[in-house]
Scaffold this motif. Structure first.
Motif, PDB file in Angstrom:
ATOM      1  N   PHE A 209       0.842  -1.201   0.000  1.00 20.52           N
ATOM      2  CA  PHE A 209       0.000   0.000   0.000  1.00 20.52           C
ATOM      3  C   PHE A 209       0.879   1.255   0.000  1.00 20.52           C
ATOM      4  O   PHE A 209       0.639   2.210  -0.750  1.00 20.52           O
ATOM      5  CB  PHE A 209      -0.900  -0.024   1.239  1.00 20.52           C
ATOM      6  CG  PHE A 209      -2.072   0.909   1.181  1.00 20.52           C
ATOM      7  CD1 PHE A 209      -3.320   0.476   0.781  1.00 20.52           C
ATOM      8  CD2 PHE A 209      -1.919   2.239   1.551  1.00 20.52           C
ATOM      9  CE1 PHE A 209      -4.400   1.339   0.738  1.00 20.52           C
ATOM     10  CE2 PHE A 209      -2.990   3.114   1.519  1.00 20.52           C
ATOM     11  CZ  PHE A 209      -4.237   2.670   1.108  1.00 20.52           C
ATOM     12  N   LEU A 212       2.669   1.709  -3.396  1.00 19.38           N
ATOM     13  CA  LEU A 212       1.766   2.266  -4.414  1.00 19.38           C
ATOM     14  C   LEU A 212       1.578   3.764  -4.216  1.00 19.38           C
ATOM     15  O   LEU A 212       1.523   4.532  -5.188  1.00 19.38           O
ATOM     16  CB  LEU A 212       0.409   1.551  -4.348  1.00 19.38           C
ATOM     17  CG  LEU A 212       0.396   0.080  -4.783  1.00 19.38           C
ATOM     18  CD1 LEU A 212      -0.976  -0.547  -4.513  1.00 19.38           C
ATOM     19  CD2 LEU A 212       0.739  -0.042  -6.274  1.00 19.38           C
ATOM     20  N   GLN A 213       1.490   4.192  -2.955  1.00 20.36           N
ATOM     21  CA  GLN A 213       1.354   5.622  -2.678  1.00 20.36           C
ATOM     22  C   GLN A 213       2.614   6.385  -3.077  1.00 20.36           C
ATOM     23  O   GLN A 213       2.540   7.441  -3.691  1.00 20.36           O
ATOM     24  CB  GLN A 213       1.073   5.841  -1.187  1.00 20.36           C
ATOM     25  CG  GLN A 213      -0.374   5.682  -0.796  1.00 20.36           C
ATOM     26  CD  GLN A 213      -1.226   6.822  -1.313  1.00 20.36           C
ATOM     27  OE1 GLN A 213      -1.137   7.957  -0.864  1.00 20.36           O
ATOM     28  NE2 GLN A 213      -2.057   6.519  -2.297  1.00 20.36           N
ATOM     29  N   VAL A 217       0.662   5.757  -7.744  1.00 21.64           N
ATOM     30  CA  VAL A 217      -0.294   4.914  -8.482  1.00 21.64           C
ATOM     31  C   VAL A 217      -1.701   5.326  -8.083  1.00 21.64           C
ATOM     32  O   VAL A 217      -2.022   5.428  -6.900  1.00 21.64           O
ATOM     33  CB  VAL A 217      -0.062   3.420  -8.175  1.00 21.64           C
ATOM     34  CG1 VAL A 217      -1.128   2.564  -8.849  1.00 21.64           C
ATOM     35  CG2 VAL A 217       1.328   3.006  -8.633  1.00 21.64           C
ATOM     36  N   ARG A 218      -2.560   5.544  -9.078  1.00 23.47           N
ATOM     37  CA  ARG A 218      -3.933   5.954  -8.809  1.00 23.47           C
ATOM     38  C   ARG A 218      -4.886   4.871  -9.313  1.00 23.47           C
ATOM     39  O   ARG A 218      -4.550   4.069 -10.173  1.00 23.47           O
ATOM     40  CB  ARG A 218      -4.238   7.295  -9.479  1.00 23.47           C
ATOM     41  CG  ARG A 218      -3.330   8.419  -9.011  1.00 23.47           C
ATOM     42  CD  ARG A 218      -3.738   9.754  -9.584  1.00 23.47           C
ATOM     43  NE  ARG A 218      -5.074  10.155  -9.138  1.00 23.47           N
ATOM     44  CZ  ARG A 218      -5.606  11.347  -9.386  1.00 23.47           C
ATOM     45  NH1 ARG A 218      -4.925  12.252 -10.074  1.00 23.47           N
ATOM     46  NH2 ARG A 218      -6.820  11.638  -8.946  1.00 23.47           N
ATOM     47  N   GLY A 219      -6.096   4.868  -8.756  1.00 25.94           N
ATOM     48  CA  GLY A 219      -7.104   3.898  -9.194  1.00 25.94           C
ATOM     49  C   GLY A 219      -7.603   3.069  -8.028  1.00 25.94           C
ATOM     50  O   GLY A 219      -6.819   2.389  -7.356  1.00 25.94           O
ATOM     51  N   TRP A 220      -8.911   3.134  -7.780  1.00 30.60           N
ATOM     52  CA  TRP A 220      -9.476   2.412  -6.641  1.00 30.60           C
ATOM     53  C   TRP A 220      -9.314   0.910  -6.797  1.00 30.60           C
ATOM     54  O   TRP A 220      -9.286   0.179  -5.783  1.00 30.60           O
ATOM     55  CB  TRP A 220     -10.962   2.766  -6.492  1.00 30.60           C
ATOM     56  CG  TRP A 220     -11.817   2.317  -7.649  1.00 30.60           C
ATOM     57  CD1 TRP A 220     -12.159   3.037  -8.743  1.00 30.60           C
ATOM     58  CD2 TRP A 220     -12.404   1.023  -7.819  1.00 30.60           C
ATOM     59  NE1 TRP A 220     -12.927   2.293  -9.599  1.00 30.60           N
ATOM     60  CE2 TRP A 220     -13.100   1.046  -9.051  1.00 30.60           C
ATOM     61  CE3 TRP A 220     -12.417  -0.155  -7.069  1.00 30.60           C
ATOM     62  CZ2 TRP A 220     -13.787  -0.061  -9.546  1.00 30.60           C
ATOM     63  CZ3 TRP A 220     -13.108  -1.261  -7.556  1.00 30.60           C
ATOM     64  CH2 TRP A 220     -13.787  -1.195  -8.773  1.00 30.60           C
ATOM     65  N   TRP A 221      -9.240   0.396  -8.034  1.00 25.77           N
ATOM     66  CA  TRP A 221      -9.134  -1.047  -8.247  1.00 25.77           C
ATOM     67  C   TRP A 221      -7.833  -1.622  -7.702  1.00 25.77           C
ATOM     68  O   TRP A 221      -7.727  -2.831  -7.512  1.00 25.77           O
ATOM     69  CB  TRP A 221      -9.256  -1.366  -9.743  1.00 25.77           C
ATOM     70  CG  TRP A 221      -8.366  -0.533 -10.616  1.00 25.77           C
ATOM     71  CD1 TRP A 221      -7.084  -0.787 -10.966  1.00 25.77           C
ATOM     72  CD2 TRP A 221      -8.713   0.725 -11.217  1.00 25.77           C
ATOM     73  NE1 TRP A 221      -6.577   0.213 -11.744  1.00 25.77           N
ATOM     74  CE2 TRP A 221      -7.558   1.149 -11.927  1.00 25.77           C
ATOM     75  CE3 TRP A 221      -9.842   1.524 -11.224  1.00 25.77           C
ATOM     76  CZ2 TRP A 221      -7.536   2.352 -12.651  1.00 25.77           C
ATOM     77  CZ3 TRP A 221      -9.815   2.702 -11.948  1.00 25.77           C
ATOM     78  CH2 TRP A 221      -8.685   3.105 -12.640  1.00 25.77           C
ATOM     79  N   TRP A 222      -6.843  -0.770  -7.418  1.00 25.10           N
ATOM     80  CA  TRP A 222      -5.632  -1.234  -6.738  1.00 25.10           C
ATOM     81  C   TRP A 222      -5.840  -1.269  -5.226  1.00 25.10           C
ATOM     82  O   TRP A 222      -5.491  -2.244  -4.554  1.00 25.10           O
ATOM     83  CB  TRP A 222      -4.449  -0.286  -7.036  1.00 25.10           C
ATOM     84  CG  TRP A 222      -3.950  -0.326  -8.441  1.00 25.10           C
ATOM     85  CD1 TRP A 222      -4.238   0.565  -9.438  1.00 25.10           C
ATOM     86  CD2 TRP A 222      -3.075  -1.296  -9.015  1.00 25.10           C
ATOM     87  NE1 TRP A 222      -3.604   0.216 -10.593  1.00 25.10           N
ATOM     88  CE2 TRP A 222      -2.877  -0.927 -10.368  1.00 25.10           C
ATOM     89  CE3 TRP A 222      -2.442  -2.445  -8.525  1.00 25.10           C
ATOM     90  CZ2 TRP A 222      -2.065  -1.659 -11.225  1.00 25.10           C
ATOM     91  CZ3 TRP A 222      -1.624  -3.162  -9.378  1.00 25.10           C
ATOM     92  CH2 TRP A 222      -1.455  -2.776 -10.699  1.00 25.10           C
ATOM     93  N   TYR A 223      -6.399  -0.206  -4.705  1.00 26.04           N
ATOM     94  CA  TYR A 223      -6.402  -0.001  -3.262  1.00 26.04           C
ATOM     95  C   TYR A 223      -7.545  -0.705  -2.527  1.00 26.04           C
ATOM     96  O   TYR A 223      -7.360  -1.170  -1.404  1.00 26.04           O
ATOM     97  CB  TYR A 223      -6.453   1.509  -2.964  1.00 26.04           C
ATOM     98  CG  TYR A 223      -5.210   2.222  -3.409  1.00 26.04           C
ATOM     99  CD1 TYR A 223      -4.049   2.167  -2.647  1.00 26.04           C
ATOM    100  CD2 TYR A 223      -5.184   2.948  -4.598  1.00 26.04           C
ATOM    101  CE1 TYR A 223      -2.890   2.821  -3.049  1.00 26.04           C
ATOM    102  CE2 TYR A 223      -4.032   3.604  -5.015  1.00 26.04           C
ATOM    103  CZ  TYR A 223      -2.886   3.537  -4.239  1.00 26.04           C
ATOM    104  OH  TYR A 223      -1.753   4.169  -4.647  1.00 26.04           O
ATOM    105  N   LEU A 226      -6.792  -4.489  -2.151  1.00 23.61           N
ATOM    106  CA  LEU A 226      -5.637  -4.606  -1.259  1.00 23.61           C
ATOM    107  C   LEU A 226      -6.035  -4.252   0.174  1.00 23.61           C
ATOM    108  O   LEU A 226      -5.613  -4.924   1.125  1.00 23.61           O
ATOM    109  CB  LEU A 226      -4.514  -3.683  -1.745  1.00 23.61           C
ATOM    110  CG  LEU A 226      -3.256  -3.634  -0.883  1.00 23.61           C
ATOM    111  CD1 LEU A 226      -2.617  -5.019  -0.782  1.00 23.61           C
ATOM    112  CD2 LEU A 226      -2.262  -2.614  -1.449  1.00 23.61           C
TER     113      LEU A 226
END
Length: 432
Positions: A209, A212-213, A217-223, A226
């Motif tokens: 996490f 990615l920050q 990296v942007r996009g709710w499908w990542w966060y 996770l």
């Protein structure tokens, strides 16, 4: 030919402007506190009605997600699952305060930080003294340490028409430190047998996490996937699952990059706060505050050492801890009380901080797994919080009348000579 009017769907989806208005309202702590209060009242009425069996059946109904190794009751889903959203928002607010807010510089943070620490230590000490004197258990020492910021701000907003804005800022900063203390207490003292593999997996999820920050990296499908996976691993590790929420909140970036309209933390808080205030926290209150109130139950609050310690801690402990902590810090350090505030304001705020609800109920459930003991502790939290709210309302309404009178005098002076009196004699806040 008569034109028929379109029929409205009962309980249908609100139009977009109305949905925006509702979510904006829920972003204010005042409305969130009122929703929370409504949920608590519904829980108390329901649990003490002829339909109390239905309340218990719903609260204890189990369902799970086998893929994540979860099988929880509705009550536990709200406490361990939905409440993680509340702690996510708390973590974001804490990060913002540490990076760009009041806690960024020691000089401005000193008074509310000392006040919050003393406001946690003194209630715990009074609980311990009461429980020991009565031959009770020390397990509930942490219950009276927590302040419910939503309730407290709701009471302050209802009362405050002329109170200084600095009072609300002081309460917010104090509550951020209070939330951090509660989170650390849950993580350290209310952790069951550890599953180190699950804990390592949760830690790896938090590291990813963070990466990615840092990589922007942007996009709710990542966060979102996770975050859910990290939360489930944290739950299975034995550490209370809400710790995952606050950890992710602290990881989210609180400063804007060039070209960004808002930081990731601010964007997430803007989206999640209405869900937290309007759904997560009220549902937790609905299934945590359903205490069967009877003469016998209230008798336990004032005769058993553990519930009595909670009441004394919330009412007397918060007042002594926060007021004396603030006074001693201002007296013996370089910290200075905001000139817009008087010591009477601080005393009223210290009383208001005795409203402990959401986190106090959660810690009560963790500290007393036995259902009967937990019911007595919940009743004590409700009694102590109600007492603190009433006392704070009386004190702060009196302070509000003082500031209203000063404001009216300044208005008269301005009408008389065209020059606001505040520019002639200085601020009307401090020292009164």
């Amino acid at each position: 030919m008569t034109q028929t009017r379109p029929r409205r769907t009962v309980l249908g989806l609100l139009p977009w402007p109305e949905r925006q208005a509702v979510t904006e309202a829920l972003r204010t702590e005042t409305v969130g506190g009122l929703v929370l209060l409504t949920a608590a009242v519904v829980a108390l009425v329901w649990a003490n009605s002829p339909w109390s069996a239905a309340y218990t059946d719903i609260r204890d109904f189990h369902f799970g997600i086998p893929a994540l190794g979860l099988d929880l009751s509705v009550g536990h889903w709200t406490a361990d699952g939905l409440l993680a959203l509340f702690f996510l928002v708390a973590g974001i607010e804490l990060k913002r305060e540490l990076v760009v807010g009041e806690l960024r510089t020691p000089a401005t943070a000193a008074l509310p930080v000392v006040a919050a620490l003393c406001g946690m230590a003194v209630p715990a000490a009074l609980y311990a003294i009461t429980a020991t004197a009565g031959g009770g258990s020390l397990d509930g020492w942490a219950v009276p340490m927590a302040t419910d910021i939503a309730f407290a701000l709701a009471v302050l907003a209802v009362i405050s028409t002329h109170l200084p804005a600095a009072l609300r800022a002081f309460l917010l900063t104090l509550a951020v430190v209070d939330d951090l203390g509660a989170i650390l207490i849950i993580a350290i003292f209310f952790t069951s047998d550890l599953n180190f593999w699950a804990l390592a997996g949760a830690f790896a999820g938090l590291v990813l996490f963070y990466a990615l920050q840092r990589s922007r990296v942007r996009g709710w499908w990542w966060y979102v996937p996770l975050g859910i996976t990290t939360w489930a691993l944290m739950y299975n590790s034995g550490v209370h699952a809400t710790v995952a929420g606050v950890a992710m909140g602290l990881i989210l970036r609180a400063t804007r990059d060039k070209g960004e309209r808002a930081s990731p933390g601010a964007r997430v808080a803007h989206l999640v706060h209405p869900v937290s205030a309007g759904v997560a926290v009220p549902l937790f209150a609905l299934f945590a505050a359903g205490v069967a109130v009877s003469g016998r139950a209230l008798g336990h609050v004032f005769t058993d050492p553990e519930p009595l310690g909670v009441v004394i801690g919330l009412v007397a402990g918060k007042i002594l801890g926060i007021f004396l902590g603030t006074y001693l810090a201002a007296r013996f350090t370089k910290a200075v009380l905001n000139p817009d505030l008087a010591w009477g304001d601080v005393f009223g705020l210290a009383t208001l901080a005795g409203i402990g609800f959401t986190v106090a109920l959660l810690i009560g459930e963790l500290a007393f797994p036995n259902a009967a003991d937990a019911e007595h502790i919940k009743a004590a939290v409700l009694v102590g919080s109600f007492t603190a709210a009433v006392l704070a309302a009386v004190l702060l309404r009196r302070r509000n009348r003082v500031y209203r009178r000063l404001w009216e005098e300044e208005e008269r002076d301005e009408d008389a000579d065209g020059i606001p009196d505040i520019y002639q004699t200085g601020s009307a806040g401090g020292g009164r």
